[in-house]
Enzyme design. Structure first.
Site, short mmCIF file in Angstrom:
data_model
loop_
_atom_site.label_atom_id
_atom_site.label_comp_id
_atom_site.label_asym_id
_atom_site.label_seq_id
_atom_site.Cartn_x
_atom_site.Cartn_y
_atom_site.Cartn_z
N GLU A 433 0.84 -1.20 0.00
CA GLU A 433 0.00 0.00 0.00
C GLU A 433 0.88 1.25 0.00
OE1 GLU A 433 -2.81 2.35 3.25
OE2 GLU A 433 -2.40 0.22 3.54
N ASP A 511 -1.36 -1.29 5.71
CA ASP A 511 -1.33 -0.77 7.09
C ASP A 511 -2.31 -1.54 7.97
OD1 ASP A 511 0.47 1.09 6.24
OD2 ASP A 511 -0.97 2.76 6.13
N ASP A 513 -4.65 -0.72 9.88
CA ASP A 513 -5.71 0.18 10.32
C ASP A 513 -6.92 -0.01 9.41
OD1 ASP A 513 -5.02 1.38 7.94
OD2 ASP A 513 -4.22 3.22 8.83
N ASP A 515 -8.18 1.88 6.97
CA ASP A 515 -7.90 2.11 5.55
C ASP A 515 -7.13 0.93 4.95
OD1 ASP A 515 -9.22 4.41 5.08
OD2 ASP A 515 -7.50 5.75 5.31
#
Length: 645
Positions: A433, A511, A513, A515
């Site tokens: 990402e 990541d 998280d 997102d």
């Protein structure tokens, strides 16, 4: 043969085919693997016996309990496994069923017309692979019992009481020495299969109870699965997060050429084709003759109607079979007395007589529907015409991808940092990402066998995109090109060619998280819809970067969840400094290598498909337009998600 003998399910109905010496030595030959999938398969094998009783008309209630120690109890109200003396084996028929591979009433055609499972291998395999198993039978006014350890009997079958009920109860505890990865059952995985069985066998009630967990009111977590409409309800459930195009489900149930056939289908506004097929309750995800029959009946009938209605008179290009199936969700279920399975995983039906039976059934069903619902018929044909236009556009876009892929090394994406090794079996590629994390991963990797492909932002949501838009998307084109995969033939526009696949490990690294989870899901949706074979062959993985770095003086440890973090802090004592990683970009190259990329220490989660219909439903729900079910799913399954209203 007299009716009395035909339906007399007794000890003599049980036939022992061969010994079971190899089961514990070669368990994967019998249940597929000894990981999570094989562990859950044990439950399915025992439940299949109860379902077979239901198919024979002798059972309508099945309960499955996950006990506190992760043992499983399966109960039914069938006839009860015969307990009389088996003449050939010289012991109780119950003992034969439980300790002889291939022993079961399924091989006696007078007892069962059709059956699922591993064709008689089932419950004895479960016994062999269990630390302990107890079988209790309610039959002939008595309760009979026998226990086993690792497949061996502890005592002869005995009576332990009287009863006015009939049925079988099996409790087993998987053997940890066999299932070394885990012996912990996943409730959702079992629930998906029990729900599926309830839809496939309408009128049966299946109750799943998790005795390891309680709800807010102090009751065990439990669900009851029951269907009165069968496949029509199943299709509605699978399509609940899609926008329906036709006013109702198109369905039929009947017998053709002596083969029971059940079909249900509905058109929606999506661009994907979702066909699910079953033989005797087995999900035939490789398809086979029943699916060929469905496609033939659908294409021939719809094309004939479209031609005769004059709706195609202004169409300048050819309509193909694929166009008739875009936006279609359909389930085909057949019951075959002696199924012949082919394919790599023995889930492709080979019985030729099934093709014409299903084709005829579908043709009759569709003819009736189209005549009675002219508005729906027109809507379907208009959808088909749009699909054909999109397919022609997609073909051009796909050819551009092919041209780029088959070029020399110069045709590889500019962002790809390739590895020096050329053997795909040892090569791995990280789909990372963002450019920043991609740069860190490039510095931290082992360039001998690890390649890095940074992806810019969130890739296209293929669940809501037309096919040509998918192939025109730059990030998706880069993935195809980097992997060396070509897609599409004249016969099948979505057929994958994996012969030049450049990496056997494709690792999605995002990541830790919300997102990052969203981007990982977008990538997984792309693989599921356009490269499903990659998933099925075990090539797709998800990296698990740590959430925390805990430091005190010279000591430092990484934590992957809150519990691990707390334990490390407790171990280090007061004054520990905790760093929460908000993304991959916050780690330097050395940290990323140590925690997430080094094969010696990293944890990769392999992506598998345990239940194809459930996977289809979940991807549709997560990536579709319907918000409430998506929010509910995330709240139940995501540990580290900030849910936005």
């Amino acid at each position: 043969m007299s009716e009395e003998k035909k339906h007399n399910y007794s000890a003599d109905s049980i036939q022992a085919l061969e010994g079971m010496e190899h089961v514990r030595m070669r368990p994967s030959m019998y249940i597929g693997d000894v990981g999570v999938r094989g562990l859950h398969h044990l439950v399915y094998e025992v439940v299949d016996n109860s379902i077979d009783e239901a198919l024979a008309g002798h059972c309508d209630e099945i309960s499955v309990d996950i006990n506190e120690d992760n043992s499983i109890t399966v109960r039914d109200n069938g006839r009860g496994i015969p307990v009389g003396l088996h003449k050939k084996e010289g012991v109780s028929a119950l003992e034969v069923v439980m300790t002889k591979i291939g022993a079961g009433g399924k091989f006696d055609k007078d007892s069962y017309k059709v059956s699922g499972g591993l064709h008689g291998v089932g419950v004895s395999c479960v016994n062999a692979l269990s630390d302990h198993l107890k079988a209790t039978v309610h039959r002939d006014g008595k309760i009979w019992e026998q226990e086993y350890e690792r497949g061996k009997t502890l005592y002869p079958v005995k009576t332990v009481g009287g009863t006015d009920k009939t049925g079988t109860e099996v409790t087993f505890l998987p053997d940890k020495s066999i299932f070394q990865q885990t012996t912990e059952y996943n409730y959702d995985t079992l629930a998906a299969r029990m729900r599926e069985l309830a839809y496939l066998n309408k009128g049966i009630t299946v109750v799943l109870t998790d005795k390891r967990n309680k709800d807010d009111e102090g009751n065990f977590i439990s669900e009851t699965f029951h269907s009165t409409e069968g496949l029509s309800e199943f299709v509605k459930f699978l399509d609940s997060t899609r926008e329906q195009l036709t006013s109702d489900v198109i369905s039929m149930e009947g017998e053709k050429n002596g083969i029971p056939v059940e079909v249900a289908m509905v058109y929606n506004t999506s661009y994907s084709e979702n066909l699910h097929s079953y033989v005797n309750n087995i999900n035939t995800h490789e398809g086979g003759t029943h699916l060929s029959g469905f496609r033939r009946g659908l294409t021939h009938t719809l094309k004939k109607y479209a031609d005769e209605s004059g709706l195609l008179k202004n169409v300048k290009f050819e309509i193909s079979g694929d166009d008739f199936r875009e936006g279609l969700t359909a389930i085909v279920s057949v019951k075959v007395a002696e199924p012949q399975f082919e394919g790599q995983t023995k889930t492709k039906l080979g019985n030729r007589e099934v093709t014409s039976a299903v084709s005829q059934a579908v043709a009759e069903m569709l003819n009736d529907f189209l005549e009675e619902n002219p508005n729906d018929a027109k809507t379907i044909v208009q959808k088909v015409i749009l699909a054909a236009q999109a397919r022609h556009a997609a073909k051009k876009a796909r050819e551009m991808v092919q041209r780029k892929t088959v070029m020399s090394i110069g045709g590889l994406p500019g962002k790809l940092s390739d590895c020096s090794e050329t053997d795909p079996a040892v090569c791995e590629i990280f789909l990372v990402e963002g450019d920043s994390a991609g740069g860190t991963a490039k510095q931290g990797r082992d360039r001998n066998f690890q390649a890095i492909l940074p992806l810019r932002g969130k890739i296209l949501n293929v669940e809501k995109a037309m096919q040509h838009k998918v192939f025109e998307n730059e990030e998706i084109k880069n993935m195809f090109t980097a992997l060396g995969i070509t897609i599409g033939t004249e016969e099948d526009p979505r057929a994958l060619n994996l012969s030049k696949l450049r990496y056997h490990k494709v690792v999605i690294m995002c990541d830790a998280d919300v997102d990052g989870s969203h981007i990982a899901t977008l990538i997984l949706t792309f693989f599921f819809r356009y490269m499903r074979e990659m998933v099925e062959q075990g090539y797709i993985y998800i990296a698990t970067p740590p959430l925390y770095l805990v430091k005190k003086g010279q000591k430092k440890e990484y934590a992957w969840d809150d519990n691990q973090r707390d334990l490390i802090v407790q171990k280090m004592g007061g004054g520990a400094n905790i760093q929460r990683y908000k993304g991959l970009g916050e780690m330097n190259a050395e940290q990323l290598w140590d925690t997430t990329m080094n094969p010696e220490f990293r944890t990769l989660r392999q992506v598998t498909i345990d239940n194809l219909t459930e996977a289809d439903r979940v991807f549709s729900m997560l990536m579709g337009d319907d918000v409430p079910p998506r929010r509910d799913f995330i709240e139940r399954n995501a540990k580290y998600a900030n849910i936005d209203a």
